[in-house]
Design a protein around this motif. Sequence first.
Motif, PDB file in Angstrom:
ATOM      1  N   THR A   1       0.858  -1.187   0.000  1.00 52.44           N
ATOM      2  CA  THR A   1       0.000   0.000   0.000  1.00 52.44           C
ATOM      3  C   THR A   1       0.887   1.227   0.000  1.00 52.44           C
ATOM      4  N   GLN A   2       0.322   2.356  -0.343  1.00 52.85           N
ATOM      5  CA  GLN A   2       1.047   3.622  -0.291  1.00 52.85           C
ATOM      6  C   GLN A   2       0.446   4.457   0.830  1.00 52.85           C
ATOM      7  N   LEU A   3       1.313   5.077   1.612  1.00 55.19           N
ATOM      8  CA  LEU A   3       0.879   5.913   2.726  1.00 55.19           C
ATOM      9  C   LEU A   3       1.402   7.323   2.538  1.00 55.19           C
ATOM     10  N   ARG A   4       0.638   8.278   3.014  1.00 57.56           N
ATOM     11  CA  ARG A   4       1.128   9.658   3.082  1.00 57.56           C
ATOM     12  C   ARG A   4       1.703   9.868   4.473  1.00 57.56           C
TER      13      ARG A   4
ATOM     14  N   VAL B   1       1.123   6.175  12.224  1.00 56.13           N
ATOM     15  CA  VAL B   1       0.248   6.713  11.184  1.00 56.13           C
ATOM     16  C   VAL B   1      -0.908   5.725  11.057  1.00 56.13           C
ATOM     17  N   ARG B   2      -2.132   6.237  11.083  1.00 58.03           N
ATOM     18  CA  ARG B   2      -3.310   5.378  10.952  1.00 58.03           C
ATOM     19  C   ARG B   2      -3.893   5.507   9.553  1.00 58.03           C
ATOM     20  N   THR B   3      -4.161   4.373   8.935  1.00 58.20           N
ATOM     21  CA  THR B   3      -4.814   4.343   7.636  1.00 58.20           C
ATOM     22  C   THR B   3      -6.127   3.605   7.811  1.00 58.20           C
TER      23      THR B   3
ATOM     24  N   ASP C   1      -8.602  -0.509  11.161  1.00 56.19           N
ATOM     25  CA  ASP C   1      -7.592   0.454  10.729  1.00 56.19           C
ATOM     26  C   ASP C   1      -6.211  -0.189  10.781  1.00 56.19           C
TER      27      ASP C   1
END
Length: 58
Positions: free
Chosen positions: A18-21, A32-34, A49
């Motif tokens: 996955t890609q995260l900001r 960091v929560r996605t 999450d």
Amino acid sequence: MPAYPAQPLTPQPYKGDTQLRIPAGLRDGQEVRTRELGGPGRHGGAPGDLYVTVQVTD
């Protein structure tokens, strides 16, 4: 209504890509929560999450 004992949740490793900001200014050890990229929800609920712990190196 009877009370049910709480069941502990065990974190599971994320299997996938996955890609995260990553926000600027994040420090080592912060998370960091996605939303909705975690494990499947119980009884057909929405996925949980995904929490990523950041490791900052120079």
